[in-house]
Scaffold this motif. Structure first.
Motif, mmCIF file in Angstrom:
data_model
loop_
_atom_site.group_PDB
_atom_site.id
_atom_site.type_symbol
_atom_site.label_atom_id
_atom_site.label_comp_id
_atom_site.label_asym_id
_atom_site.label_seq_id
_atom_site.Cartn_x
_atom_site.Cartn_y
_atom_site.Cartn_z
ATOM 1 N N ALA A 175 -101.503 -15.045 114.746
ATOM 2 C CA ALA A 175 -102.704 -14.707 113.967
ATOM 3 C C ALA A 175 -103.708 -15.856 113.999
ATOM 4 O O ALA A 175 -104.927 -15.639 114.053
ATOM 5 N N ALA A 176 -103.201 -17.091 113.980
ATOM 6 C CA ALA A 176 -104.084 -18.257 114.006
ATOM 7 C C ALA A 176 -104.879 -18.324 115.305
ATOM 8 O O ALA A 176 -106.047 -18.730 115.301
ATOM 9 N N ILE A 177 -104.255 -17.936 116.422
ATOM 10 C CA ILE A 177 -104.955 -17.932 117.711
ATOM 11 C C ILE A 177 -106.129 -16.949 117.662
ATOM 12 O O ILE A 177 -107.250 -17.272 118.075
ATOM 13 N N ALA A 178 -105.872 -15.737 117.155
ATOM 14 C CA ALA A 178 -106.938 -14.736 117.046
ATOM 15 C C ALA A 178 -108.025 -15.192 116.082
ATOM 16 O O ALA A 178 -109.225 -15.039 116.345
ATOM 17 N N ALA A 179 -107.622 -15.767 114.942
ATOM 18 C CA ALA A 179 -108.602 -16.246 113.955
ATOM 19 C C ALA A 179 -109.471 -17.351 114.555
ATOM 20 O O ALA A 179 -110.687 -17.393 114.316
ATOM 21 N N TRP A 180 -108.868 -18.250 115.324
ATOM 22 C CA TRP A 180 -109.609 -19.345 115.950
ATOM 23 C C TRP A 180 -110.664 -18.807 116.921
ATOM 24 O O TRP A 180 -111.796 -19.289 116.944
ATOM 25 N N LYS A 181 -110.278 -17.810 117.722
ATOM 26 C CA LYS A 181 -111.223 -17.225 118.678
ATOM 27 C C LYS A 181 -112.389 -16.552 117.951
ATOM 28 O O LYS A 181 -113.549 -16.664 118.373
ATOM 29 N N LEU A 182 -112.090 -15.867 116.859
ATOM 30 C CA LEU A 182 -113.152 -15.226 116.082
ATOM 31 C C LEU A 182 -114.065 -16.266 115.434
ATOM 32 O O LEU A 182 -115.285 -16.076 115.360
ATOM 33 N N LEU A 183 -113.482 -17.368 114.972
ATOM 34 C CA LEU A 183 -114.290 -18.436 114.390
ATOM 35 C C LEU A 183 -115.205 -19.077 115.428
ATOM 36 O O LEU A 183 -116.291 -19.557 115.102
ATOM 37 N N LYS A 184 -114.742 -19.078 116.678
ATOM 38 C CA LYS A 184 -115.528 -19.661 117.763
ATOM 39 C C LYS A 184 -116.607 -18.703 118.281
ATOM 40 O O LYS A 184 -117.342 -19.032 119.215
ATOM 41 N N GLY A 185 -116.674 -17.518 117.687
ATOM 42 C CA GLY A 185 -117.734 -16.588 118.044
ATOM 43 C C GLY A 185 -117.355 -15.515 119.038
ATOM 44 O O GLY A 185 -118.190 -14.699 119.419
ATOM 45 N N ASN A 186 -116.094 -15.482 119.461
ATOM 46 C CA ASN A 186 -115.648 -14.427 120.381
ATOM 47 C C ASN A 186 -115.251 -13.209 119.555
ATOM 48 O O ASN A 186 -114.181 -13.180 118.958
ATOM 49 N N ARG A 187 -116.098 -12.199 119.524
ATOM 50 C CA ARG A 187 -115.869 -11.019 118.687
ATOM 51 C C ARG A 187 -115.241 -9.879 119.475
ATOM 52 O O ARG A 187 -115.365 -8.718 119.105
ATOM 53 N N HIS A 188 -114.565 -10.197 120.545
ATOM 54 C CA HIS A 188 -113.960 -9.153 121.376
ATOM 55 C C HIS A 188 -112.977 -8.315 120.554
ATOM 56 O O HIS A 188 -112.279 -8.823 119.663
ATOM 57 N N GLU A 189 -112.941 -7.044 120.857
ATOM 58 C CA GLU A 189 -112.074 -6.117 120.124
ATOM 59 C C GLU A 189 -110.612 -6.551 120.178
ATOM 60 O O GLU A 189 -109.853 -6.335 119.230
ATOM 61 N N TYR A 190 -110.220 -7.159 121.280
ATOM 62 C CA TYR A 190 -108.837 -7.626 121.441
ATOM 63 C C TYR A 190 -108.451 -8.556 120.294
ATOM 64 O O TYR A 190 -107.384 -8.411 119.696
ATOM 65 N N TYR A 191 -109.309 -9.527 119.981
ATOM 66 C CA TYR A 191 -108.968 -10.506 118.947
ATOM 67 C C TYR A 191 -108.991 -9.886 117.557
ATOM 68 O O TYR A 191 -108.185 -10.267 116.691
ATOM 69 N N ARG A 192 -109.881 -8.932 117.322
ATOM 70 C CA ARG A 192 -109.899 -8.274 116.018
ATOM 71 C C ARG A 192 -108.632 -7.456 115.801
ATOM 72 O O ARG A 192 -108.051 -7.463 114.715
ATOM 73 N N LYS A 193 -108.201 -6.766 116.853
ATOM 74 C CA LYS A 193 -106.965 -5.990 116.744
ATOM 75 C C LYS A 193 -105.737 -6.903 116.646
ATOM 76 O O LYS A 193 -104.800 -6.619 115.887
ATOM 77 N N ALA A 194 -105.735 -7.990 117.418
ATOM 78 C CA ALA A 194 -104.619 -8.931 117.368
ATOM 79 C C ALA A 194 -104.497 -9.559 115.985
ATOM 80 O O ALA A 194 -103.386 -9.735 115.456
ATOM 81 N N LEU A 195 -105.651 -9.894 115.382
ATOM 82 C CA LEU A 195 -105.631 -10.479 114.041
ATOM 83 C C LEU A 195 -105.061 -9.487 113.032
ATOM 84 O O LEU A 195 -104.173 -9.835 112.235
ATOM 85 N N HIS A 196 -105.548 -8.259 113.059
ATOM 86 C CA HIS A 196 -105.091 -7.245 112.100
ATOM 87 C C HIS A 196 -103.586 -6.991 112.252
ATOM 88 O O HIS A 196 -102.848 -6.919 111.258
ATOM 89 N N PHE A 197 -103.145 -6.880 113.486
ATOM 90 C CA PHE A 197 -101.733 -6.600 113.782
ATOM 91 C C PHE A 197 -100.827 -7.732 113.311
ATOM 92 O O PHE A 197 -99.825 -7.506 112.624
ATOM 93 N N THR A 198 -101.184 -8.967 113.653
ATOM 94 C CA THR A 198 -100.305 -10.098 113.323
ATOM 95 C C THR A 198 -100.330 -10.432 111.832
ATOM 96 O O THR A 198 -99.303 -10.830 111.278
ATOM 97 N N VAL A 199 -101.473 -10.248 111.170
ATOM 98 C CA VAL A 199 -101.519 -10.505 109.726
ATOM 99 C C VAL A 199 -100.677 -9.467 108.979
ATOM 100 O O VAL A 199 -100.007 -9.796 107.985
ATOM 101 N N ALA A 200 -100.679 -8.233 109.463
ATOM 102 C CA ALA A 200 -99.826 -7.203 108.840
ATOM 103 C C ALA A 200 -98.355 -7.587 108.954
ATOM 104 O O ALA A 200 -97.586 -7.464 107.983
ATOM 105 N N LEU A 201 -97.959 -8.070 110.127
ATOM 106 C CA LEU A 201 -96.569 -8.499 110.303
ATOM 107 C C LEU A 201 -96.273 -9.748 109.477
ATOM 108 O O LEU A 201 -95.171 -9.891 108.922
ATOM 109 N N ALA A 202 -97.243 -10.648 109.379
ATOM 110 C CA ALA A 202 -97.050 -11.856 108.573
ATOM 111 C C ALA A 202 -96.779 -11.496 107.119
ATOM 112 O O ALA A 202 -95.916 -12.099 106.464
#
Length: 437
Positions: free
Chosen positions: A199-226
């Motif tokens: 989740a931290a990897i996806a959050a870092w990419k989003l913080l860096k301005g990469n709003r790709h759908e992949y990272y938004r879905k990865a963040l949602h998926f991994t935070v749910a599991l967390a």
């Protein structure tokens, strides 16, 4: 603190375990997340989840390689640094050590098959099925090695005669009273930590301005599991408290600076201890909480250190390790809950402060595992095998332990640098957009 052979052996073993456990936790948790991601990708026909599995398994192989090296070091150091312990307890722990090795080879075989059979089958579920043995092998490996640690805390399944263990019953030794809580808590915390790392990897990419759908879905998926795994970890933490109250009351009492046996015991968080008067100052005291943790009842009686000989008290500093572990555990629960609440309120948007909180969940969850491990090991002192052998009687009498400490420290630093550089270059050269094409 005198740096004799015993202390040097403890420092070196602690260094090895502390370094290894980072890779071991990822080695246990990431296969589960990879398997779930691929399954979701197939079921939803969503290439984003399939790509998550593809990318994560590449990084996973690097961490596995480092985990193998450090795991081998642990086996080596058990024999070199703790020969008396291995001489006495070797027969009792031989079975889980063998099964742990078998589980690792089982995992490694199917990991190789999984890696090299992408897109080889018309039915994608066939490839996904190869992830199941990897999950079973990695989790079983953690379970078997934790039974060894559990045995050291709650030894049983043998008879001690003339300083030697005889009449060994390996299954009884493995499935001792500490096994359910030790194994369950460690496995679920590994799952939760792995979810936070991804989740931290996806959050870092989003913080860096990469709003790709992949990272938004990865963040949602991994935070749910967390959230799911963090809740399971907290539940097992409650079970662990009740185990300690029954089988290792000295460790629980030292962790809570509980000096007087009494009912309706309060839980102490933080504070400073006056070692002369044993008075706690500046702490937050939660009424009845320790009795509830230890017995399940607010009126339950909790044994204090007044019932234990002073020479058998664990180091009282473990109070801070216990508090740190619990505090981070609460953080790991609250942040995912906030994520889902805010995401619903903001209609899918995640504010930057929350992304920062998710990112910091990764190093904090690793720190929680380290603190929990330190608490477990130091809290067992002065015993290496509780009730049977003290740590000072188990250490090697050979020279050059200090030189070994320097050598292994340099090796771990080298492995950490190389692993970081390899992972960075592996994903920097293959961005998401290129892999999707």
């Amino acid at each position: 603190m005198e740096l004799d052979n015993t202390m040097l052996a403890r420092i070196l073993t602690s260094l090895t375990l502390g370094f290894h456990i980072i890779f071991a936790a990822m080695g246990v948790g990431i296969p589960v997340i990879i398997s779930i991601a691929e399954w979701l990708g197939i079921r939803r026909k969503d290439p984003m989840y399939t790509l998550m599995a593809r990318r994560w398994v590449k990084g996973f192989t690097v961490t596995v390689a480092v985990g193998v090296v450090t795991g081998t070091c642990i086996g080596l150091q058990l024999s070199l640094l703790w020969p008396s312990f291995m001489k006495v307890a070797g027969e009792a722990i031989a079975l889980p050590l063998f099964l742990e090795t078998f589980a690792f080879f089982f995992e490694a075989i199917f990991l190789g098959i999984y890696l090299y059979t992408w897109d080889r089958f018309k039915n994608p579920y066939i490839h996904w099925l190869f992830s199941i043995p990897v999950v079973i092998g990695s989790t079983a490996s953690a379970f078997f090695i934790m039974t060894v640690n559990a045995f050291m805390n709650a030894p049983q399944g043998f008879t001690l005669a003339n300083g030697a263990i005889v009449d060994v019953q390996p299954l009884t030794a493995m499935f001792n009273p500490a096994t359910p809580t030790k194994a369950g808590h460690m496995i679920l915390s590994s799952y939760a930590t792995s979810a936070f790392i991804l989740a931290a990897i996806a959050a870092w990419k989003l913080l860096k301005g990469n709003r790709h759908e992949y990272y938004r879905k990865a963040l949602h998926f991994t935070v749910a599991l967390a959230l799911l795994f963090s809740f399971g970890t907290a539940l097992y933490g409650d079970f662990a408290g009740k185990y300690l109250a029954k089988y290792q009351p000295a460790k629980l009492a030292a962790a809570e600076w509980h000096f007087e046996t009494k009912p309706q015991a309060e839980l102490i968080f933080g504070g400073v201890l006056d070692r002369e008067t044993l008075e706690v100052k500046g702490a937050v005291k939660l009424p009845y909480a320790l009795s509830i943790l230890a017995t399940g009842s607010p009126n339950g009686e909790v044994m204090g250190l007044d019932q234990i000989p002073r020479e058998l008290w664990p180091p009282l500093v473990i109070h801070y390790f216990f508090d740190g572990m619990v505090a981070i555990g609460m953080y790991m629960l609250v942040v995912p809950l906030l994520y889902f609440a805010v995401r619903r309120w903001k209609k899918g948007n995640v504010p930057r402060p929350l992304l920062h909180a998710i990112f910091w969940g990764a190093p904090l969850s690793i720190l929680a595992i380290e603190l929990g491990w330190i608490f477990s090991e130091i809290g067992r002192q002065p015993w290496i095998l509780v009730g049977y052998m003290k740590t000072q009687h188990a250490a090697t009498t050979a020279d050059n332990v200090g030189e070994m400490l320097v050598m292994f420290s340099l090796m771990y630093a080298f492995l950490a640098i190389v692993c970081s550089l390899v992972l960075k270059r592996m994903f920097k050269n293959k961005p998401i957009e290129a892999e999707l094409k």
